[in-house]
Design a protein around this motif. Sequence first.
Motif, PDB file in Angstrom:
ATOM      1  N   ASP A 157       1.103  -8.659  -7.451  1.00  0.00           N
ATOM      2  CA  ASP A 157       1.698  -7.575  -7.615  1.00  0.00           C
ATOM      3  C   ASP A 157       0.883  -6.638  -9.166  1.00  0.00           C
ATOM      4  O   ASP A 157       0.867  -5.871  -9.412  1.00  0.00           O
ATOM      5  CB  ASP A 157       2.637  -8.156  -9.184  1.00  0.00           C
ATOM      6  N   SER A 158       0.392  -7.343  -9.848  1.00  0.00           N
ATOM      7  CA  SER A 158      -1.176  -6.734 -10.448  1.00  0.00           C
ATOM      8  C   SER A 158      -2.061  -5.936  -9.652  1.00  0.00           C
ATOM      9  O   SER A 158      -2.205  -4.525 -10.570  1.00  0.00           O
ATOM     10  CB  SER A 158      -1.843  -7.516 -11.598  1.00  0.00           C
ATOM     11  N   LEU A 159      -2.227  -6.059  -8.428  1.00  0.00           N
ATOM     12  CA  LEU A 159      -3.245  -5.545  -7.523  1.00  0.00           C
ATOM     13  C   LEU A 159      -2.435  -4.058  -7.090  1.00  0.00           C
ATOM     14  O   LEU A 159      -3.165  -2.784  -7.445  1.00  0.00           O
ATOM     15  CB  LEU A 159      -3.842  -6.324  -6.808  1.00  0.00           C
ATOM     16  N   PHE A 160      -1.407  -4.154  -7.239  1.00  0.00           N
ATOM     17  CA  PHE A 160      -0.065  -3.335  -6.719  1.00  0.00           C
ATOM     18  C   PHE A 160      -0.092  -2.145  -7.945  1.00  0.00           C
ATOM     19  O   PHE A 160      -0.017  -1.145  -7.137  1.00  0.00           O
ATOM     20  CB  PHE A 160       0.875  -4.043  -6.269  1.00  0.00           C
ATOM     21  N   ARG A 161      -0.081  -2.474  -8.698  1.00  0.00           N
ATOM     22  CA  ARG A 161      -0.235  -1.551 -10.269  1.00  0.00           C
ATOM     23  C   ARG A 161      -1.425  -0.896  -9.528  1.00  0.00           C
ATOM     24  O   ARG A 161      -1.203  -0.028 -10.473  1.00  0.00           O
ATOM     25  CB  ARG A 161       0.815  -2.240 -11.188  1.00  0.00           C
ATOM     26  N   GLN A 162      -2.177  -2.007 -10.082  1.00  0.00           N
ATOM     27  CA  GLN A 162      -3.951  -1.428 -10.005  1.00  0.00           C
ATOM     28  C   GLN A 162      -3.950   0.061  -9.382  1.00  0.00           C
ATOM     29  O   GLN A 162      -4.617   1.246  -9.577  1.00  0.00           O
ATOM     30  CB  GLN A 162      -4.649  -2.371 -10.433  1.00  0.00           C
ATOM     31  N   LEU A 163      -3.130  -0.275  -7.800  1.00  0.00           N
ATOM     32  CA  LEU A 163      -4.013   0.869  -7.033  1.00  0.00           C
ATOM     33  C   LEU A 163      -2.842   1.868  -7.041  1.00  0.00           C
ATOM     34  O   LEU A 163      -3.691   2.933  -6.653  1.00  0.00           O
ATOM     35  CB  LEU A 163      -3.519  -0.259  -5.322  1.00  0.00           C
ATOM     36  N   LEU A 164      -1.557   2.091  -7.486  1.00  0.00           N
ATOM     37  CA  LEU A 164      -0.879   2.938  -7.526  1.00  0.00           C
ATOM     38  C   LEU A 164      -0.402   2.976  -8.577  1.00  0.00           C
ATOM     39  O   LEU A 164       0.576   4.111  -8.724  1.00  0.00           O
ATOM     40  CB  LEU A 164       0.513   2.437  -6.652  1.00  0.00           C
ATOM     41  N   GLY A 165      -1.202   3.355  -9.191  1.00  0.00           N
ATOM     42  CA  GLY A 165      -0.528   3.069 -11.000  1.00  0.00           C
ATOM     43  C   GLY A 165      -0.950   4.880 -11.546  1.00  0.00           C
ATOM     44  O   GLY A 165       0.098   5.166 -12.220  1.00  0.00           O
ATOM     45  N   ASP A 193       9.941  -9.456  -6.868  1.00  0.00           N
ATOM     46  CA  ASP A 193       8.561  -9.521  -7.804  1.00  0.00           C
ATOM     47  C   ASP A 193       7.277  -8.651  -7.810  1.00  0.00           C
ATOM     48  O   ASP A 193       6.155  -8.831  -8.523  1.00  0.00           O
ATOM     49  CB  ASP A 193       8.538 -11.010  -8.635  1.00  0.00           C
ATOM     50  N   GLY A 194       7.612  -9.120  -6.383  1.00  0.00           N
ATOM     51  CA  GLY A 194       5.951  -9.674  -5.437  1.00  0.00           C
ATOM     52  C   GLY A 194       5.598  -7.276  -5.477  1.00  0.00           C
ATOM     53  O   GLY A 194       4.771  -7.404  -5.734  1.00  0.00           O
ATOM     54  N   TYR A 195       6.472  -6.383  -5.284  1.00  0.00           N
ATOM     55  CA  TYR A 195       5.971  -5.223  -6.044  1.00  0.00           C
ATOM     56  C   TYR A 195       7.410  -4.047  -5.654  1.00  0.00           C
ATOM     57  O   TYR A 195       7.031  -3.502  -5.758  1.00  0.00           O
ATOM     58  CB  TYR A 195       5.514  -4.713  -4.671  1.00  0.00           C
ATOM     59  N   LEU A 196       8.141  -4.398  -5.611  1.00  0.00           N
ATOM     60  CA  LEU A 196       9.147  -3.140  -5.419  1.00  0.00           C
ATOM     61  C   LEU A 196       9.597  -3.140  -6.342  1.00  0.00           C
ATOM     62  O   LEU A 196       9.964  -1.671  -6.984  1.00  0.00           O
ATOM     63  CB  LEU A 196      10.259  -3.582  -5.165  1.00  0.00           C
ATOM     64  N   ARG A 197      10.172  -3.720  -7.300  1.00  0.00           N
ATOM     65  CA  ARG A 197       9.856  -3.528  -8.622  1.00  0.00           C
ATOM     66  C   ARG A 197       8.967  -2.551 -10.020  1.00  0.00           C
ATOM     67  O   ARG A 197       9.157  -1.495 -10.190  1.00  0.00           O
ATOM     68  CB  ARG A 197      10.587  -5.243  -9.843  1.00  0.00           C
ATOM     69  N   SER A 198       8.307  -3.117  -9.738  1.00  0.00           N
ATOM     70  CA  SER A 198       6.773  -2.627 -10.036  1.00  0.00           C
ATOM     71  C   SER A 198       6.786  -0.861  -9.284  1.00  0.00           C
ATOM     72  O   SER A 198       6.462  -0.182  -9.732  1.00  0.00           O
ATOM     73  CB  SER A 198       5.269  -3.169  -9.582  1.00  0.00           C
TER      74      SER A 198
END
Length: 256
Positions: A157-165, A193-198
């Motif tokens: 999830d942290s990588l997801f947020r970094q890439l699409l922030g 938790d993995g990516y949808l909420r973010s």
Amino acid sequence: MKKGILTYLLLLSAGLLQAALPGVKIEAGPYLQAVTETGFTVVWASDTDAVAWVEVAPDDGSDFYAAERPRYYHSEHGKRIIGRLHRVPVTGLEPGTRYRYRIFTQGILENGGNKGVIPGRIAASRVYKHEPYYATTLNPDKKTISFAVVNDIHGNDSLFRQLLGGVTEKNTDFVVLNGDMTSMIESERQLFDGYLRSASELFAANVPFCFVRGNHENRGAFFLPRFRLFSDADRAVLLYVPPRACIFRGAGLRRG
């Protein structure tokens, strides 16, 4: 005088009873799916069974409640759905137009079927202290598009947020979640938790995304139920932008 006191006590009791009812919370979402020239679908999840609807207003600078806004319900075959996952299609809109929307979720205290349903409290997105959510219908005359693609994050999830922030509706028309977003799918919560909420927090409430199944999405006990979370999952998704069309295909249809 006695009548006035009795009325006051009844209203006070009703207010206290309503306040004492268990609340409903948004577990994940909202996020946009299936955006077309004349509509879009809003998806979100609640922590308990509920009835859900969306109110829509044009982005014309008016107060959201300057007029009564149309309601769109989560329903199938004319029956409003009670559940935790809410998929509300909004239809009959104008092409290439930006709209504001609000989501509403009313908890259900008891579902007695034909004997009756006892509704609970309502949770709604705010428009007074916060910006409303926005959705823009497809514009068939648009000449260029901008999109982001991410894949193989395997639940990071942290990588997801970094890439699409940096994704916003001003710089991105849509996002493609291009497979292997998790290593396996054992539960709905794992996807949240993995990516949808973010995704919802970062962009997906205003910028739609397309989901493409990778081989890792085939693994786990939640493989089949997860199709309910995506309107565009595992099917060919055609995004038409004259004079070109971009086609993304799910793994079961040959990814391309």
